[in-house]
Design a protein around this motif. Structure first.
Motif, PDB file in Angstrom:
ATOM      1  N   ARG A  23      10.770 -13.329   0.173  1.00 60.55           N
ATOM      2  CA  ARG A  23       9.945 -14.158  -0.699  1.00 60.55           C
ATOM      3  C   ARG A  23       9.487 -15.408   0.043  1.00 60.55           C
ATOM      4  N   ASN A  24       8.657 -16.198  -0.638  1.00 61.52           N
ATOM      5  CA  ASN A  24       8.158 -17.459  -0.081  1.00 61.52           C
ATOM      6  C   ASN A  24       7.567 -17.224   1.304  1.00 61.52           C
ATOM      7  N   ALA A  25       6.724 -16.194   1.381  1.00 59.54           N
ATOM      8  CA  ALA A  25       6.171 -15.782   2.666  1.00 59.54           C
ATOM      9  C   ALA A  25       4.653 -15.737   2.602  1.00 59.54           C
ATOM     10  N   LYS A  26       4.019 -15.806   3.751  1.00 55.34           N
ATOM     11  CA  LYS A  26       2.589 -15.542   3.896  1.00 55.34           C
ATOM     12  C   LYS A  26       2.464 -14.150   4.496  1.00 55.34           C
ATOM     13  N   ILE A  27       2.415 -13.155   3.642  1.00 56.78           N
ATOM     14  CA  ILE A  27       2.462 -11.772   4.082  1.00 56.78           C
ATOM     15  C   ILE A  27       1.055 -11.247   4.334  1.00 56.78           C
ATOM     16  N   PHE A  28       0.828 -10.782   5.548  1.00 61.15           N
ATOM     17  CA  PHE A  28      -0.368  -9.997   5.849  1.00 61.15           C
ATOM     18  C   PHE A  28       0.058  -8.548   5.790  1.00 61.15           C
ATOM     19  N   THR A  29      -0.449  -7.809   4.815  1.00 60.43           N
ATOM     20  CA  THR A  29       0.040  -6.462   4.581  1.00 60.43           C
ATOM     21  C   THR A  29      -0.586  -5.421   5.493  1.00 60.43           C
ATOM     22  N   GLY A  30      -1.803  -5.674   5.998  1.00 62.49           N
ATOM     23  CA  GLY A  30      -2.535  -4.657   6.716  1.00 62.49           C
ATOM     24  C   GLY A  30      -3.195  -3.637   5.808  1.00 62.49           C
ATOM     25  N   ASN A  31      -3.022  -3.794   4.512  1.00 59.82           N
ATOM     26  CA  ASN A  31      -3.612  -2.891   3.522  1.00 59.82           C
ATOM     27  C   ASN A  31      -4.905  -3.508   2.998  1.00 59.82           C
ATOM     28  N   PRO A  32      -6.053  -2.922   3.280  1.00 66.03           N
ATOM     29  CA  PRO A  32      -7.317  -3.522   2.835  1.00 66.03           C
ATOM     30  C   PRO A  32      -7.397  -3.710   1.325  1.00 66.03           C
ATOM     31  N   ARG A  33      -6.688  -2.888   0.571  1.00 67.60           N
ATOM     32  CA  ARG A  33      -6.736  -3.006  -0.886  1.00 67.60           C
ATOM     33  C   ARG A  33      -5.968  -4.221  -1.397  1.00 67.60           C
ATOM     34  N   ARG A  34      -4.954  -4.646  -0.655  1.00 67.42           N
ATOM     35  CA  ARG A  34      -4.228  -5.867  -0.988  1.00 67.42           C
ATOM     36  C   ARG A  34      -3.768  -6.491   0.319  1.00 67.42           C
ATOM     37  N   PRO A  35      -4.609  -7.256   0.965  1.00 71.16           N
ATOM     38  CA  PRO A  35      -4.291  -7.754   2.301  1.00 71.16           C
ATOM     39  C   PRO A  35      -3.236  -8.855   2.346  1.00 71.16           C
ATOM     40  N   THR A 501       0.694   9.224  15.835  1.00 68.39           N
ATOM     41  CA  THR A 501       1.901  10.037  15.648  1.00 68.39           C
ATOM     42  C   THR A 501       1.897  10.740  14.294  1.00 68.39           C
ATOM     43  N   GLY A 502       0.793  10.646  13.559  1.00 67.08           N
ATOM     44  CA  GLY A 502       0.713  11.303  12.268  1.00 67.08           C
ATOM     45  C   GLY A 502       1.536  10.645  11.191  1.00 67.08           C
ATOM     46  N   GLU A 503       1.849   9.366  11.354  1.00 62.04           N
ATOM     47  CA  GLU A 503       2.684   8.652  10.385  1.00 62.04           C
ATOM     48  C   GLU A 503       1.904   7.591   9.615  1.00 62.04           C
ATOM     49  N   GLN A 504       0.588   7.730   9.546  1.00 57.56           N
ATOM     50  CA  GLN A 504      -0.245   6.707   8.932  1.00 57.56           C
ATOM     51  C   GLN A 504       0.010   6.544   7.439  1.00 57.56           C
ATOM     52  N   ASP A 505       0.667   7.496   6.802  1.00 61.45           N
ATOM     53  CA  ASP A 505       0.945   7.395   5.372  1.00 61.45           C
ATOM     54  C   ASP A 505       2.271   6.704   5.079  1.00 61.45           C
ATOM     55  N   VAL A 506       3.045   6.400   6.126  1.00 65.07           N
ATOM     56  CA  VAL A 506       4.354   5.783   5.900  1.00 65.07           C
ATOM     57  C   VAL A 506       4.619   4.592   6.816  1.00 65.07           C
ATOM     58  N   LYS A 507       3.731   4.334   7.777  1.00 63.36           N
ATOM     59  CA  LYS A 507       4.010   3.292   8.760  1.00 63.36           C
ATOM     60  C   LYS A 507       2.735   2.551   9.127  1.00 63.36           C
ATOM     61  N   GLY A 508       2.871   1.262   9.429  1.00 67.67           N
ATOM     62  CA  GLY A 508       1.728   0.488   9.903  1.00 67.67           C
ATOM     63  C   GLY A 508       1.175  -0.487   8.890  1.00 67.67           C
ATOM     64  N   MET A 509       1.621  -0.411   7.641  1.00 70.76           N
ATOM     65  CA  MET A 509       1.198  -1.356   6.606  1.00 70.76           C
ATOM     66  C   MET A 509       2.416  -1.758   5.790  1.00 70.76           C
ATOM     67  N   LEU A 510       2.295  -2.865   5.075  1.00 76.57           N
ATOM     68  CA  LEU A 510       3.310  -3.285   4.117  1.00 76.57           C
ATOM     69  C   LEU A 510       2.772  -2.968   2.740  1.00 76.57           C
ATOM     70  N   SER A 511       3.100  -1.776   2.283  1.00 76.58           N
ATOM     71  CA  SER A 511       2.553  -1.255   1.044  1.00 76.58           C
ATOM     72  C   SER A 511       3.608  -0.373   0.386  1.00 76.58           C
TER      73      SER A 511
END
Length: 629
Positions: A23-35, A501-511
């Motif tokens: 908490r109390n963070a400035k989170i950049f998620t990498g998710n364009p829908r909620r950056p 590596t085919g892991e784009q649905d589970v890795k690389g974003m905070l979502s």
């Protein structure tokens, strides 16, 4: 609750309490829908809720660890998409790392001290992570300096894939004398008396450098496992949570993979690993690949250690070299065996990656792929990519995209940019590699370091290079069209690596549903001055919801590492990467930047006029990319 309660966030009795709340963070998620967000939860290693403090409050139970980020920047865990960490980990604690060392004088002092504590029979080895561009003196040590620093202890210092410097004790240890012949593709430099001076040149093949380092004493199996554990923690120090190991020379499967497989079996990995297999023996590459296809399949493993494919060489004859101090190598015929290897991989559903520095090599490879595509084998089930591609052409990028390929770029020119500039000129350096053209074509462009024998493993040095186009010596090479903004660079270091590596649905974003892999940074990547990007480190690194690294005010949150063994290890005394003060804090540095900016502007104006990109000497508005004009 395992951390201090925060006002408004008291433990309750949720049905499914989170394991961790940040908490109390400035989170950049990498998710364009909620950056952006201010808080998130992790349960069973996976992100649950991404929102603000109010959103996560209902998921705090008596056993939830609440981590107050103190307003710091949080980013998805970094993913080095091309490195050689499996090999490097086996002897990490034996290496004197000059990564980040500001001057040759400092490096030689460290070397002299280390030689004094190194026991008889052991070596001092400096292998990668520095160059003449990264030290103040802009030169390498001389054999005489190594002899003075260590008269009796073998010392080898490698410089990129260009050459190595050995002291007299090391020459004796490896058996090089006046009667030793020059190995193929290499040169033993000799003095007027015919005796070896200590300089070994890769001309242009780096085999002599590999072979020399390979003669140094090795750790035993248990020590290699411990060394690898320390190396992974060193990578966690920079917010790295994943890497893709591109294999390489002197990395035999399965023997040299035991350290990471044992750590995985014991649940002691602190990074997620995708690995490749690299044929080791000239002339039997296809047979190696045939044997491996009966042993493993891409995707085998789990979320911590998984097999990804073949490469970065499939046949030795098809590999060009990246020694920019030497002319581009003229490769002999290799297509027949190369086609056999690629066909075998495609027929078995394997992906692969290819070391290809020059467009001349890439075009020859693509001609083989076009032939196989006519048979319906491209694009196949496995992912494939070109690595490096410093001089790739627009046509080759189009063909790569059409065949379903990706590109991996590494910051090799960060360390040898001046050599490239001297050999190929400013126009070629301005688009080496042509990042803008790659991204315009919609190609997945994944970033990495190619550590450890050339570049440093510090990802923030590579991110700085992507953003600024400057070498470690602060020389501007790439044109604006071939630099990227900070968000794009970060995506190349997170989401793109997951895609290959085919892991784009589970890795690389905070979502929600993605792995709980993230880093709380020492400084805000998006707001620090460009010059300070290489100085960023992680304050906290979290992998699968587990805190694997913490420092400063967060230090107590992570288990302390075991002592480094052996006690005389350079890492035990100096650590790994040598951090220094942020450049922006130097008044001299600020004055230099003003001078450089003025000089760059004038030089660029003159260059544009000379090249005919503006109609007359007064026209300076606008910009056109010369790379593919």
């Amino acid at each position: 609750m395992t951390s201090m309660p925060v006002a408004g966030l008291r433990p309750g009795s949720p049905t499914e309490p989170a394991d961790l709340v940040v908490r109390n963070a400035k989170i950049f998620t990498g998710n364009p829908r909620r950056p952006a967000a201010g808080a998130l939860t992790v349960t069973d290693g996976v992100i649950g809720v991404v929102g603000d403090d109010a959103d996560v409050a209902a998921h705090i139970g008596p056993g939830t660890r609440v981590l107050d980020a103190h307003g710091r920047r949080v980013v998805p865990g970094l993913n080095d998409s091309h490195c050689h960490i499996i090999r490097g980990g086996l002897h990490y604690v034996l290496e004197l790392r000059w990564d980040g060392v500001p001057s040759l004088a400092t490096g030689l002092r460290m070397l002299r001290e280390q030689a004094a504590r190194t026991p008889q029979g052991q070596w001092v080895r400096v292998a990668g992570g520095w160059s003449t561009e990264s030290v103040a003196e802009h030169r390498v040590p001389t054999p005489a300096e190594l002899n003075a620093a260590a008269p009796d202890t073998p010392v080898v210092v490698t410089h990129l894939y260009q050459f190595a410097i050995l002291n007299r004790a090391a020459l004796r240890a490896v058996g090089i004398d006046r009667d030793s012949p020059d190995p193929p593709g290499a040169q033993i430099v000799r003095g007027h008396d015919g005796e070896p001076t200590g300089m070994l040149l890769a001309a242009p093949a780096a085999g002599i450098l590999y072979a020399t380092i390979g003669k140094a004493p090795m750790l035993d199996r248990s020590q290699q496992k411990a060394s690898t554990r320390h190396f992974l923690r060193e990578l966690n120090r920079f917010g790295l949570t994943s890497f893709i190991d591109a294999a390489g020379g002197f990395q035999n499967f399965p023997d040299d993979y035991h350290a990471v497989t044992e750590l995985a079996a014991d649940g002691e990995l602190t990074m997620r690993i995708g690995y490749h297999l690299f044929p080791q023996t000239l002339g039997q590459e296809v047979e190696d690949i045939r044997r491996w296809t009966s042993m493993v399949r891409p995707g085998d493993g789990d979320e911590w250690l998984r097999f990804n494919g073949a490469g970065e060489n499939l046949t030795w004859a098809a590999g060009d070299f990246e020694n920019f101090a030497q002319p581009r190598p003229e490769l002999g015929p290799y297509e027949t065996e190369f086609e056999k290897a690629v066909r075998l991989l495609l027929e078995n559903g394997w992906g692969f990656r290819l070391h290809a520095t020059y467009d001349e090599t890439i075009r020859r490879d693509l001609a083989v792929f076009d032939k196989l595509a006519a048979e319906g084998l491209f694009p196949g089930a496995g992912r494939w990519m070109f690595d490096h591609a410093e001089t790739v052409s627009a046509d080759s990028l189009d063909r790569t995209a059409a065949l379903g390929g990706s590109i991996g770029v590494q910051h090799r020119l960060n360390y040898q940019g001046e050599a490239f500039l001297s050999r190929y000129g400013a126009a070629a350096a301005a688009c080496a590699p042509p990042l803008g053209a790659m991204l315009e074509r919609g190609l997945t462009v994944a970033a990495g370091t190619d550590a450890t024998r050339v570049s440093t493993y510090n990802p923030w040095v590579a991110l700085h290079w992507l953003v600024t186009g400057r070498t470690v010596g602060n020389v501007l090479l790439r044109s604006p069209a071939n630099r990227v903004d900070r968000e794009t660079a970060l995506a190349m270091y997170t989401r793109a690596g997951a895609e290959v590596t085919g892991e784009q649905d589970v890795k690389g974003m905070l979502s929600p549903g993605f792995y709980g892999d993230l880093a709380i940074l020492s400084d805000d990547y998006f707001t620090v001055e460009e010059a300070d990007i290489p100085s960023i480190e992680a304050a906290v690194t979290i992998v699968g919801g587990r805190i694997v690294y913490a420092t400063g005010e967060f230090e107590a949150l992570a288990a302390p590492p075991p002592p480094v063994e052996p006690a005389w290890s350079p890492v035990a005394h100096y650590g790994g990467y040598q951090a220094s003060a942020r450049p922006s804090r130097s008044g001299i540095r600020q004055a230099q930047m003003l001078q450089e900016a003025a000089a760059e502007s004038e030089l660029h104006r003159k260059w544009r006029i000379d090249k005919g990109f503006v109609p007359d000497a007064e026209a300076v508005d606008g910009f056109s990319d010369p790379c593919f004009s």
